[in-house]
Design an enzyme around this catalytic site. Structure first.
Site, short mmCIF file in Angstrom:
data_model
loop_
_atom_site.label_atom_id
_atom_site.label_comp_id
_atom_site.label_asym_id
_atom_site.label_seq_id
_atom_site.Cartn_x
_atom_site.Cartn_y
_atom_site.Cartn_z
N GLU A 1 0.89 -1.16 0.03
CA GLU A 1 -0.07 0.01 -0.01
C GLU A 1 0.88 1.55 0.09
OE1 GLU A 1 -3.18 2.04 2.82
OE2 GLU A 1 -1.69 0.72 3.76
N LYS B 1 -9.88 2.46 -2.30
CA LYS B 1 -10.17 1.93 -0.93
C LYS B 1 -11.40 2.48 -0.69
CE LYS B 1 -8.32 1.72 3.74
NZ LYS B 1 -7.18 2.25 4.58
N CYS C 1 -5.27 -2.22 3.04
CA CYS C 1 -5.06 -2.00 4.60
C CYS C 1 -6.18 -2.72 5.66
CB CYS C 1 -4.95 -0.58 5.22
SG CYS C 1 -4.05 0.11 6.48
#
Length: 540
Positions: free
Chosen positions: A297, A362, A415
Protein backbone atom coordinates in the site's frame (compact mmCIF):
# COMPACT_ATOMS: atom_id res chain seq x y z
CA UNK A 1 -12.16 -22.53 46.73
CA UNK A 2 -13.93 -21.36 43.57
CA UNK A 3 -17.03 -20.52 45.60
CA UNK A 4 -14.98 -18.49 48.09
CA UNK A 5 -13.27 -16.70 45.21
CA UNK A 6 -16.55 -15.85 43.50
CA UNK A 7 -18.01 -14.58 46.77
CA UNK A 8 -14.93 -12.46 47.39
CA UNK A 9 -15.21 -10.89 43.94
CA UNK A 10 -18.96 -10.32 44.22
CA UNK A 11 -18.65 -8.58 47.58
CA UNK A 12 -16.01 -6.09 46.49
CA UNK A 13 -17.03 -2.45 46.66
CA UNK A 14 -15.69 0.95 45.68
CA UNK A 15 -12.27 1.28 44.10
CA UNK A 16 -11.52 -2.43 44.61
CA UNK A 17 -14.49 -3.42 42.43
CA UNK A 18 -13.58 -0.79 39.83
CA UNK A 19 -9.92 -1.78 39.82
CA UNK A 20 -10.69 -5.46 39.38
CA UNK A 21 -13.05 -4.72 36.46
CA UNK A 22 -10.29 -2.74 34.74
CA UNK A 23 -7.65 -5.41 35.49
CA UNK A 24 -9.89 -8.22 34.20
CA UNK A 25 -10.35 -6.36 30.92
CA UNK A 26 -6.62 -5.72 30.60
CA UNK A 27 -5.89 -9.40 31.26
CA UNK A 28 -8.25 -10.39 28.43
CA UNK A 29 -6.08 -8.44 25.97
CA UNK A 30 -3.38 -11.11 26.39
CA UNK A 31 -5.65 -13.47 24.44
CA UNK A 32 -4.89 -11.44 21.31
CA UNK A 33 -1.84 -11.52 19.04
CA UNK A 34 1.08 -11.56 19.44
CA UNK A 35 0.59 -13.19 22.87
CA UNK A 36 -2.28 -15.55 21.88
CA UNK A 37 -2.85 -16.63 25.50
CA UNK A 38 -6.53 -17.41 24.99
CA UNK A 39 -6.87 -19.44 28.25
CA UNK A 40 -6.68 -16.14 30.18
CA UNK A 41 -10.28 -15.57 29.08
CA UNK A 42 -11.27 -18.39 31.46
CA UNK A 43 -10.13 -16.05 34.25
CA UNK A 44 -11.12 -12.59 33.05
CA UNK A 45 -14.63 -13.45 31.82
CA UNK A 46 -15.72 -15.34 34.99
CA UNK A 47 -14.46 -12.40 37.04
CA UNK A 48 -16.69 -10.13 34.95
CA UNK A 49 -19.66 -12.44 35.63
CA UNK A 50 -18.99 -12.46 39.38
CA UNK A 51 -18.69 -8.68 39.43
CA UNK A 52 -22.11 -8.47 37.83
CA UNK A 53 -23.40 -10.99 40.39
CA UNK A 54 -22.26 -8.61 43.09
CA UNK A 55 -24.62 -5.87 41.99
CA UNK A 56 -27.54 -7.81 43.54
CA UNK A 57 -25.84 -7.49 46.92
CA UNK A 58 -25.55 -3.71 46.92
CA UNK A 59 -28.92 -2.86 48.49
CA UNK A 60 -30.55 -3.75 51.82
CA UNK A 61 -32.74 -6.87 52.05
CA UNK A 62 -36.45 -6.55 51.37
CA UNK A 63 -39.28 -7.68 53.66
CA UNK A 64 -38.63 -11.33 52.84
CA UNK A 65 -34.97 -11.05 53.79
CA UNK A 66 -33.72 -11.16 50.22
CA UNK A 67 -31.60 -8.51 48.57
CA UNK A 68 -33.37 -6.15 46.22
CA UNK A 69 -32.83 -8.36 43.17
CA UNK A 70 -32.43 -7.25 39.61
CA UNK A 71 -33.96 -3.79 39.33
CA UNK A 72 -33.58 -1.64 36.25
CA UNK A 73 -31.28 0.72 38.17
CA UNK A 74 -28.74 -2.09 38.35
CA UNK A 75 -28.13 -1.50 34.65
CA UNK A 76 -26.40 1.82 35.32
CA UNK A 77 -24.01 0.20 37.80
CA UNK A 78 -23.45 -2.65 35.35
CA UNK A 79 -22.67 -0.15 32.60
CA UNK A 80 -20.01 1.39 34.82
CA UNK A 81 -18.39 -1.99 35.36
CA UNK A 82 -18.58 -2.72 31.64
CA UNK A 83 -16.96 0.58 30.76
CA UNK A 84 -14.05 -0.12 33.13
CA UNK A 85 -13.67 -3.67 31.79
CA UNK A 86 -13.68 -2.34 28.21
CA UNK A 87 -11.28 0.47 29.05
CA UNK A 88 -8.79 -2.05 30.41
CA UNK A 89 -9.26 -4.35 27.41
CA UNK A 90 -8.87 -1.70 24.73
CA UNK A 91 -6.14 0.26 26.48
CA UNK A 92 -4.02 -2.88 26.91
CA UNK A 93 -4.81 -4.11 23.40
CA UNK A 94 -4.58 -0.86 21.40
CA UNK A 95 -1.91 1.26 23.11
CA UNK A 96 0.31 0.82 20.04
CA UNK A 97 -1.92 3.17 18.04
CA UNK A 98 -0.01 5.98 19.71
CA UNK A 99 3.04 5.09 17.63
CA UNK A 100 1.40 6.64 14.56
CA UNK A 101 1.48 10.07 16.22
CA UNK A 102 5.28 9.90 16.54
CA UNK A 103 5.91 9.59 12.79
CA UNK A 104 5.51 13.38 12.37
CA UNK A 105 6.19 14.03 16.02
CA UNK A 106 6.58 17.78 15.64
CA UNK A 107 2.98 18.03 14.42
CA UNK A 108 1.15 15.17 16.12
CA UNK A 109 3.02 14.03 19.25
CA UNK A 110 0.88 16.25 21.48
CA UNK A 111 -2.20 14.30 20.34
CA UNK A 112 -0.79 10.89 21.27
CA UNK A 113 -1.98 10.77 24.91
CA UNK A 114 -5.48 11.80 23.87
CA UNK A 115 -5.68 9.19 21.11
CA UNK A 116 -4.29 6.39 23.27
CA UNK A 117 -6.88 7.06 25.99
CA UNK A 118 -9.85 8.48 24.10
CA UNK A 119 -10.19 5.68 21.55
CA UNK A 120 -10.32 2.94 24.24
CA UNK A 121 -12.67 5.13 26.31
CA UNK A 122 -15.01 5.46 23.33
CA UNK A 123 -14.87 1.78 22.40
CA UNK A 124 -15.54 0.87 26.03
CA UNK A 125 -19.01 2.40 25.65
CA UNK A 126 -19.93 -0.74 23.72
CA UNK A 127 -18.90 -2.99 26.59
CA UNK A 128 -20.78 -0.67 28.96
CA UNK A 129 -23.90 -1.21 26.89
CA UNK A 130 -23.27 -4.98 26.87
CA UNK A 131 -22.93 -5.23 30.66
CA UNK A 132 -26.08 -3.15 31.17
CA UNK A 133 -28.09 -5.35 28.81
CA UNK A 134 -26.68 -8.52 30.35
CA UNK A 135 -27.72 -7.31 33.79
CA UNK A 136 -31.29 -6.77 32.61
CA UNK A 137 -31.37 -10.41 31.42
CA UNK A 138 -29.59 -11.72 34.54
CA UNK A 139 -30.59 -14.83 36.45
CA UNK A 140 -28.86 -16.64 39.32
CA UNK A 141 -28.14 -19.83 37.35
CA UNK A 142 -26.52 -20.77 34.05
CA UNK A 143 -28.78 -18.42 32.12
CA UNK A 144 -26.60 -15.51 33.14
CA UNK A 145 -23.74 -16.94 31.06
CA UNK A 146 -25.95 -16.87 27.97
CA UNK A 147 -27.10 -13.35 28.88
CA UNK A 148 -23.50 -12.18 29.31
CA UNK A 149 -22.30 -13.79 26.08
CA UNK A 150 -25.13 -12.66 23.82
CA UNK A 151 -25.03 -9.11 25.16
CA UNK A 152 -21.27 -8.75 24.77
CA UNK A 153 -21.21 -10.47 21.37
CA UNK A 154 -24.03 -8.20 20.23
CA UNK A 155 -22.07 -5.17 21.38
CA UNK A 156 -19.07 -6.46 19.42
CA UNK A 157 -21.26 -6.63 16.30
CA UNK A 158 -22.35 -3.03 16.91
CA UNK A 159 -18.72 -1.99 17.36
CA UNK A 160 -18.01 -3.42 13.94
CA UNK A 161 -20.77 -1.40 12.26
CA UNK A 162 -21.58 1.86 14.07
CA UNK A 163 -19.94 4.98 12.55
CA UNK A 164 -18.28 2.90 9.78
CA UNK A 165 -17.21 0.34 12.41
CA UNK A 166 -13.99 -0.68 14.13
CA UNK A 167 -14.11 -4.48 14.61
CA UNK A 168 -10.52 -4.75 15.82
CA UNK A 169 -9.68 -7.48 18.35
CA UNK A 170 -13.14 -9.01 18.46
CA UNK A 171 -13.13 -11.65 21.19
CA UNK A 172 -13.40 -14.43 18.61
CA UNK A 173 -9.89 -13.67 17.39
CA UNK A 174 -8.62 -15.28 20.60
CA UNK A 175 -9.47 -18.66 19.05
CA UNK A 176 -8.83 -17.62 15.44
CA UNK A 177 -5.09 -17.44 16.15
CA UNK A 178 -4.98 -21.24 16.58
CA UNK A 179 -5.36 -22.80 13.14
CA UNK A 180 -7.45 -25.82 14.22
CA UNK A 181 -9.92 -23.71 16.17
CA UNK A 182 -9.91 -21.12 13.39
CA UNK A 183 -11.62 -23.59 11.04
CA UNK A 184 -14.92 -22.81 12.77
CA UNK A 185 -14.75 -19.46 10.98
CA UNK A 186 -15.78 -21.32 7.83
CA UNK A 187 -19.08 -22.17 9.54
CA UNK A 188 -19.97 -19.20 11.75
CA UNK A 189 -17.61 -16.34 10.86
CA UNK A 190 -15.86 -14.13 13.38
CA UNK A 191 -19.04 -12.78 15.00
CA UNK A 192 -20.37 -16.30 15.52
CA UNK A 193 -17.00 -17.38 16.88
CA UNK A 194 -17.05 -14.37 19.21
CA UNK A 195 -20.37 -15.52 20.69
CA UNK A 196 -19.07 -19.07 21.09
CA UNK A 197 -15.82 -17.85 22.68
CA UNK A 198 -17.70 -15.79 25.25
CA UNK A 199 -20.02 -18.69 26.10
CA UNK A 200 -17.15 -21.15 26.51
CA UNK A 201 -14.82 -19.00 28.56
CA UNK A 202 -17.43 -17.38 30.81
CA UNK A 203 -18.74 -20.82 31.82
CA UNK A 204 -16.11 -21.43 34.58
CA UNK A 205 -18.05 -18.84 36.59
CA UNK A 206 -20.62 -21.60 37.15
CA UNK A 207 -18.10 -23.69 39.08
CA UNK A 208 -18.98 -21.64 42.15
CA UNK A 209 -21.87 -23.86 43.19
CA UNK A 210 -23.00 -27.47 43.56
CA UNK A 211 -22.64 -29.39 40.34
CA UNK A 212 -21.24 -26.34 38.63
CA UNK A 213 -18.48 -28.38 37.01
CA UNK A 214 -20.97 -29.76 34.47
CA UNK A 215 -21.18 -26.55 32.40
CA UNK A 216 -17.41 -25.93 32.14
CA UNK A 217 -16.99 -29.62 31.26
CA UNK A 218 -19.54 -29.18 28.46
CA UNK A 219 -17.68 -26.07 27.31
CA UNK A 220 -14.39 -27.98 27.26
CA UNK A 221 -16.02 -30.77 25.26
CA UNK A 222 -17.28 -28.24 22.72
CA UNK A 223 -13.82 -26.68 22.46
CA UNK A 224 -12.31 -30.10 21.83
CA UNK A 225 -15.00 -30.81 19.23
CA UNK A 226 -14.10 -27.57 17.46
CA UNK A 227 -10.43 -28.58 17.47
CA UNK A 228 -11.40 -32.01 16.11
CA UNK A 229 -13.43 -30.43 13.33
CA UNK A 230 -10.45 -28.23 12.52
CA UNK A 231 -8.07 -31.19 12.39
CA UNK A 232 -10.49 -33.08 10.11
CA UNK A 233 -10.92 -30.10 7.79
CA UNK A 234 -7.19 -29.41 7.56
CA UNK A 235 -6.37 -33.08 6.89
CA UNK A 236 -9.01 -33.28 4.19
CA UNK A 237 -8.04 -30.04 2.46
CA UNK A 238 -4.51 -30.25 1.06
CA UNK A 239 -3.18 -27.11 -0.56
CA UNK A 240 -3.49 -27.03 -4.33
CA UNK A 241 -2.18 -24.34 -6.65
CA UNK A 242 -3.29 -22.38 -9.71
CA UNK A 243 -1.38 -23.40 -12.80
CA UNK A 244 1.05 -20.97 -14.39
CA UNK A 245 0.77 -18.26 -11.74
CA UNK A 246 3.99 -17.23 -10.00
CA UNK A 247 3.86 -14.52 -7.34
CA UNK A 248 6.64 -12.28 -6.11
CA UNK A 249 5.88 -10.04 -3.12
CA UNK A 250 8.23 -7.12 -2.48
CA UNK A 251 8.56 -5.92 1.12
CA UNK A 252 10.73 -2.76 1.15
CA UNK A 253 10.61 -1.81 4.86
CA UNK A 254 10.84 1.90 4.00
CA UNK A 255 10.81 4.06 7.17
CA UNK A 256 7.45 5.72 7.58
CA UNK A 257 9.06 9.16 7.69
CA UNK A 258 10.31 8.56 4.14
CA UNK A 259 7.13 7.14 2.64
CA UNK A 260 5.60 10.55 1.88
CA UNK A 261 8.78 12.51 1.17
CA UNK A 262 8.74 13.55 -2.53
CA UNK A 263 12.47 14.36 -2.46
CA UNK A 264 13.16 10.63 -1.99
CA UNK A 265 11.26 9.68 -5.16
CA UNK A 266 14.23 8.28 -7.05
CA UNK A 267 15.80 6.62 -4.03
CA UNK A 268 12.60 4.74 -3.14
CA UNK A 269 11.87 3.73 -6.73
CA UNK A 270 15.44 2.47 -7.15
CA UNK A 271 15.11 0.40 -3.96
CA UNK A 272 11.84 -1.14 -5.16
CA UNK A 273 13.33 -2.06 -8.51
CA UNK A 274 16.47 -3.58 -6.99
CA UNK A 275 14.49 -5.68 -4.52
CA UNK A 276 12.06 -6.84 -7.20
CA UNK A 277 14.95 -7.98 -9.42
CA UNK A 278 16.65 -9.84 -6.58
CA UNK A 279 17.79 -13.30 -7.79
CA UNK A 280 15.99 -16.40 -6.62
CA UNK A 281 17.54 -18.74 -4.07
CA UNK A 282 19.26 -20.72 -6.86
CA UNK A 283 20.71 -17.57 -8.43
CA UNK A 284 18.28 -17.35 -11.36
CA UNK A 285 16.73 -14.14 -12.69
CA UNK A 286 14.22 -13.14 -10.04
CA UNK A 287 11.71 -11.75 -12.52
CA UNK A 288 12.00 -14.46 -15.19
CA UNK A 289 8.98 -16.52 -14.17
CA UNK A 290 6.98 -13.91 -12.25
CA UNK A 291 3.46 -13.40 -13.55
CA UNK A 292 2.24 -11.19 -10.69
CA UNK A 293 4.59 -8.79 -8.91
CA UNK A 294 3.01 -7.29 -5.80
CA UNK A 295 4.03 -4.11 -4.01
CA UNK A 296 2.44 -2.80 -0.78
CA UNK A 297 0.00 0.00 0.00
CA UNK A 298 0.98 3.64 -0.58
CA UNK A 299 4.13 2.55 -2.33
CA UNK A 300 5.14 5.93 -3.77
CA UNK A 301 5.70 9.47 -2.44
CA UNK A 302 4.15 10.77 -5.69
CA UNK A 303 1.10 10.16 -7.87
CA UNK A 304 2.14 7.24 -10.04
CA UNK A 305 -0.72 7.65 -12.50
CA UNK A 306 0.53 11.19 -13.27
CA UNK A 307 4.16 10.17 -13.78
CA UNK A 308 4.67 8.59 -17.26
CA UNK A 309 8.41 8.23 -16.71
CA UNK A 310 7.90 6.09 -13.61
CA UNK A 311 5.23 4.03 -15.38
CA UNK A 312 7.64 3.38 -18.24
CA UNK A 313 10.31 2.20 -15.78
CA UNK A 314 7.82 -0.17 -14.17
CA UNK A 315 6.82 -1.52 -17.57
CA UNK A 316 10.48 -2.27 -18.33
CA UNK A 317 10.72 -4.22 -15.07
CA UNK A 318 8.03 -6.68 -16.13
CA UNK A 319 8.32 -9.59 -18.52
CA UNK A 320 5.69 -9.82 -21.30
CA UNK A 321 2.27 -10.86 -19.97
CA UNK A 322 3.30 -10.11 -16.36
CA UNK A 323 1.58 -7.46 -14.26
CA UNK A 324 2.45 -5.33 -11.25
CA UNK A 325 -0.20 -4.89 -8.55
CA UNK A 326 0.81 -1.94 -6.40
CA UNK A 327 -0.69 0.42 -3.90
CA UNK A 328 -0.58 4.10 -4.90
CA UNK A 329 -2.36 7.37 -4.39
CA UNK A 330 -4.63 8.42 -7.23
CA UNK A 331 -6.02 11.83 -8.19
CA UNK A 332 -9.25 12.39 -10.08
CA UNK A 333 -9.62 15.77 -11.74
CA UNK A 334 -12.80 17.79 -11.13
CA UNK A 335 -15.63 17.57 -13.63
CA UNK A 336 -16.35 21.30 -13.23
CA UNK A 337 -14.07 24.33 -13.18
CA UNK A 338 -14.66 24.99 -9.49
CA UNK A 339 -14.80 21.36 -8.36
CA UNK A 340 -12.20 19.84 -6.01
CA UNK A 341 -9.54 17.33 -7.01
CA UNK A 342 -10.43 14.01 -5.41
CA UNK A 343 -7.72 11.77 -4.02
CA UNK A 344 -8.02 8.00 -3.51
CA UNK A 345 -5.97 5.37 -1.74
CA UNK A 346 -5.80 2.88 -4.58
CA UNK A 347 -4.34 -0.25 -6.06
CA UNK A 348 -3.14 -0.11 -9.67
CA UNK A 349 -2.68 -3.05 -12.04
CA UNK A 350 0.14 -2.21 -14.49
CA UNK A 351 1.18 -4.25 -17.51
CA UNK A 352 4.51 -4.60 -19.30
CA UNK A 353 3.81 -1.54 -21.46
CA UNK A 354 3.61 0.66 -18.37
CA UNK A 355 -0.16 1.06 -18.76
CA UNK A 356 -2.57 1.05 -15.83
CA UNK A 357 -5.10 -1.58 -16.88
CA UNK A 358 -7.05 -1.89 -13.66
CA UNK A 359 -7.75 0.09 -10.54
CA UNK A 360 -9.42 -0.32 -7.14
CA UNK A 361 -10.13 2.57 -4.75
CA UNK A 362 -10.21 1.88 -1.02
CA UNK A 363 -13.74 1.98 0.40
CA UNK A 364 -13.23 1.80 4.19
CA UNK A 365 -11.01 4.73 5.09
CA UNK A 366 -9.35 5.09 8.49
CA UNK A 367 -10.96 7.88 10.55
CA UNK A 368 -8.40 10.52 11.58
CA UNK A 369 -5.79 8.62 9.56
CA UNK A 370 -7.07 9.05 5.99
CA UNK A 371 -9.90 11.49 6.56
CA UNK A 372 -11.29 13.73 9.29
CA UNK A 373 -14.85 13.29 10.45
CA UNK A 374 -16.44 16.77 10.49
CA UNK A 375 -13.50 17.84 8.35
CA UNK A 376 -14.30 21.55 7.92
CA UNK A 377 -14.76 22.14 11.64
CA UNK A 378 -11.72 20.15 12.77
CA UNK A 379 -9.47 21.74 10.16
CA UNK A 380 -10.66 25.17 11.29
CA UNK A 381 -9.21 24.47 14.75
CA UNK A 382 -5.92 23.20 13.35
CA UNK A 383 -6.42 19.44 13.15
CA UNK A 384 -5.87 17.24 10.12
CA UNK A 385 -5.56 13.56 9.31
CA UNK A 386 -2.24 11.75 9.75
CA UNK A 387 -1.66 11.18 6.04
CA UNK A 388 -0.01 14.01 4.14
CA UNK A 389 -2.85 14.41 1.66
CA UNK A 390 -4.53 17.76 2.32
CA UNK A 391 -8.29 17.30 2.63
CA UNK A 392 -7.91 13.56 3.09
CA UNK A 393 -8.87 10.71 0.81
CA UNK A 394 -12.23 10.05 -0.80
CA UNK A 395 -13.80 6.59 -0.33
CA UNK A 396 -14.14 4.45 -3.43
CA UNK A 397 -17.54 3.57 -4.88
CA UNK A 398 -17.60 0.04 -3.46
CA UNK A 399 -16.01 -3.38 -3.36
CA UNK A 400 -15.29 -4.90 -6.73
CA UNK A 401 -13.38 -7.83 -8.14
CA UNK A 402 -10.59 -7.04 -10.58
CA UNK A 403 -10.05 -9.19 -13.66
CA UNK A 404 -6.33 -9.43 -14.37
CA UNK A 405 -4.32 -11.25 -17.05
CA UNK A 406 -2.97 -14.73 -16.38
CA UNK A 407 -4.48 -15.12 -12.89
CA UNK A 408 -7.90 -15.64 -11.34
CA UNK A 409 -9.98 -12.52 -10.58
CA UNK A 410 -8.77 -10.85 -7.41
CA UNK A 411 -10.60 -9.20 -4.52
CA UNK A 412 -8.54 -6.29 -3.18
CA UNK A 413 -8.47 -5.25 0.48
CA UNK A 414 -6.41 -2.13 1.12
CA UNK A 415 -4.95 -2.03 4.64
CA UNK A 416 -7.57 -2.29 7.36
CA UNK A 417 -10.36 -3.21 4.95
CA UNK A 418 -9.26 -6.75 5.80
CA UNK A 419 -10.77 -6.50 9.29
CA UNK A 420 -14.37 -6.22 8.05
CA UNK A 421 -15.76 -9.77 7.88
CA UNK A 422 -19.01 -8.95 6.10
CA UNK A 423 -17.37 -6.62 3.58
CA UNK A 424 -14.45 -8.66 2.27
CA UNK A 425 -15.61 -9.55 -1.23
CA UNK A 426 -17.94 -8.45 -3.99
CA UNK A 427 -20.55 -11.18 -3.65
CA UNK A 428 -21.83 -10.55 -7.18
CA UNK A 429 -18.43 -11.49 -8.65
CA UNK A 430 -16.67 -13.92 -6.31
CA UNK A 431 -12.89 -13.62 -6.68
CA UNK A 432 -10.45 -16.48 -6.92
CA UNK A 433 -8.14 -14.96 -4.30
CA UNK A 434 -7.81 -12.03 -1.91
CA UNK A 435 -5.00 -9.47 -1.99
CA UNK A 436 -4.33 -7.38 1.10
CA UNK A 437 -1.85 -4.55 0.50
CA UNK A 438 -1.04 -2.65 3.65
CA UNK A 439 1.33 -0.24 5.33
CA UNK A 440 1.65 -1.02 9.01
CA UNK A 441 4.86 1.00 9.17
CA UNK A 442 2.95 3.60 11.18
CA UNK A 443 3.05 1.24 14.16
CA UNK A 444 6.58 -0.15 14.12
CA UNK A 445 7.47 -3.32 15.99
CA UNK A 446 4.37 -3.35 18.20
CA UNK A 447 1.45 -5.80 18.61
CA UNK A 448 -0.58 -3.89 15.99
CA UNK A 449 0.79 -5.54 12.83
CA UNK A 450 0.51 -9.01 14.39
CA UNK A 451 -3.13 -8.39 15.27
CA UNK A 452 -3.78 -7.09 11.75
CA UNK A 453 -2.23 -10.23 10.27
CA UNK A 454 -4.45 -12.58 12.32
CA UNK A 455 -7.55 -10.68 11.28
CA UNK A 456 -6.61 -10.72 7.60
CA UNK A 457 -5.93 -14.47 7.77
CA UNK A 458 -9.39 -14.99 9.25
CA UNK A 459 -10.95 -13.63 6.03
CA UNK A 460 -9.28 -16.44 4.07
CA UNK A 461 -10.80 -19.12 6.31
CA UNK A 462 -14.23 -17.48 6.36
CA UNK A 463 -14.46 -17.21 2.58
CA UNK A 464 -12.49 -20.31 1.53
CA UNK A 465 -10.18 -18.08 -0.51
CA UNK A 466 -6.38 -17.84 -0.50
CA UNK A 467 -5.02 -14.53 0.75
CA UNK A 468 -1.84 -12.86 -0.42
CA UNK A 469 -0.52 -10.08 1.79
CA UNK A 470 2.04 -7.40 0.94
CA UNK A 471 3.11 -5.04 3.72
CA UNK A 472 5.61 -2.22 3.58
CA UNK A 473 7.38 -3.52 6.69
CA UNK A 474 5.50 -6.82 7.01
CA UNK A 475 3.95 -9.11 7.73
CA UNK A 476 3.88 -10.23 4.07
CA UNK A 477 2.62 -13.74 3.44
CA UNK A 478 0.85 -16.24 1.22
CA UNK A 479 -2.02 -18.01 3.00
CA UNK A 480 -4.07 -20.89 1.65
CA UNK A 481 -7.89 -20.99 1.92
CA UNK A 482 -7.88 -22.85 5.23
CA UNK A 483 -5.44 -20.41 6.84
CA UNK A 484 -2.13 -22.25 6.47
CA UNK A 485 0.75 -19.79 6.09
CA UNK A 486 2.74 -21.13 3.13
CA UNK A 487 5.37 -18.40 2.97
CA UNK A 488 6.06 -15.39 5.13
CA UNK A 489 8.40 -12.42 5.58
CA UNK A 490 8.73 -11.29 9.21
CA UNK A 491 7.92 -7.83 10.52
CA UNK A 492 10.59 -5.17 10.20
CA UNK A 493 12.62 -6.70 7.36
CA UNK A 494 13.06 -6.10 3.65
CA UNK A 495 13.12 -8.74 0.94
CA UNK A 496 11.04 -10.64 -1.58
CA UNK A 497 8.75 -13.61 -1.22
CA UNK A 498 8.29 -16.04 -4.10
CA UNK A 499 5.33 -18.40 -4.11
CA UNK A 500 2.75 -20.08 -6.25
CA UNK A 501 -0.87 -18.98 -5.85
CA UNK A 502 -3.05 -21.39 -3.82
CA UNK A 503 -6.33 -22.39 -5.42
CA UNK A 504 -9.67 -21.38 -3.95
CA UNK A 505 -12.19 -23.71 -2.34
CA UNK A 506 -15.91 -23.80 -2.99
CA UNK A 507 -17.75 -21.13 -0.97
CA UNK A 508 -17.88 -22.03 2.72
CA UNK A 509 -21.07 -22.25 4.76
CA UNK A 510 -20.31 -18.80 6.11
CA UNK A 511 -19.67 -17.42 2.62
CA UNK A 512 -23.06 -18.71 1.47
CA UNK A 513 -25.22 -17.91 4.50
CA UNK A 514 -23.11 -15.95 6.97
CA UNK A 515 -25.64 -13.43 8.28
CA UNK A 516 -28.35 -16.08 8.58
CA UNK A 517 -26.07 -18.40 10.57
CA UNK A 518 -25.02 -15.60 12.91
CA UNK A 519 -28.62 -14.50 13.45
CA UNK A 520 -29.67 -18.06 14.37
CA UNK A 521 -26.81 -18.38 16.89
CA UNK A 522 -27.71 -15.08 18.53
CA UNK A 523 -31.39 -16.02 18.64
CA UNK A 524 -30.67 -19.36 20.32
CA UNK A 525 -28.43 -17.73 22.94
CA UNK A 526 -31.02 -15.04 23.64
CA UNK A 527 -33.81 -17.61 24.05
CA UNK A 528 -31.61 -19.55 26.49
CA UNK A 529 -30.95 -16.41 28.52
CA UNK A 530 -34.65 -15.52 28.69
CA UNK A 531 -35.86 -19.07 29.42
CA UNK A 532 -33.35 -19.60 32.23
CA UNK A 533 -34.35 -16.24 33.71
CA UNK A 534 -38.03 -17.22 33.81
CA UNK A 535 -37.44 -20.76 35.05
CA UNK A 536 -37.64 -21.40 38.82
CA UNK A 537 -34.16 -21.29 40.35
CA UNK A 538 -33.31 -24.01 42.84
CA UNK A 539 -29.75 -22.89 43.44
CA UNK A 540 -27.72 -19.73 43.00
Amino acid sequence: MITRLSTGVATLRGWRRAGLAFAAGALAALAMAPFDLFPVLAISLPVAVWLLDGLALDGPPDATGRTRGFALRDAAAAAGLGWLFGLGYFLAGLWWIGSAFLVDADQFAWLMPFAVVMLPAGLALFTALAFALARLLWSPGPGRIAAFAVALAGAEWLRGHVLTGFPWNLFGYALASEIHLAQSLSLVGIYGLTLITLLLFASPALMAGRGGWRWPALALALLLAMAGFGAWRLAGTPTSFVDKVQLRIMQPNVPQNDKFNPSLRNQILTQYLALSRQPTADGADGMAKVTDLIWPESAFPFLLSSDPDALAVLGDLLKPNAVLLTGAGRAEQPTTDDGPVLYYNSLHVIDATGTIIGNYDKVHLVPFGEYLPFQSFLESIGLRQLTEQRGGFTPGPGLRTLDIPNAPPVGVLVCYEAIFPDAAIDAAHRPGWLLNVTNDGWFGLTPGPYQHFVQARARAVEEGLPLVRAGNDGISAVIDPVGRVLARLPLGTSGVLDSRLPAALAPTAFAKAGNTIIAILFLIATICAVCFRRAPQTEA
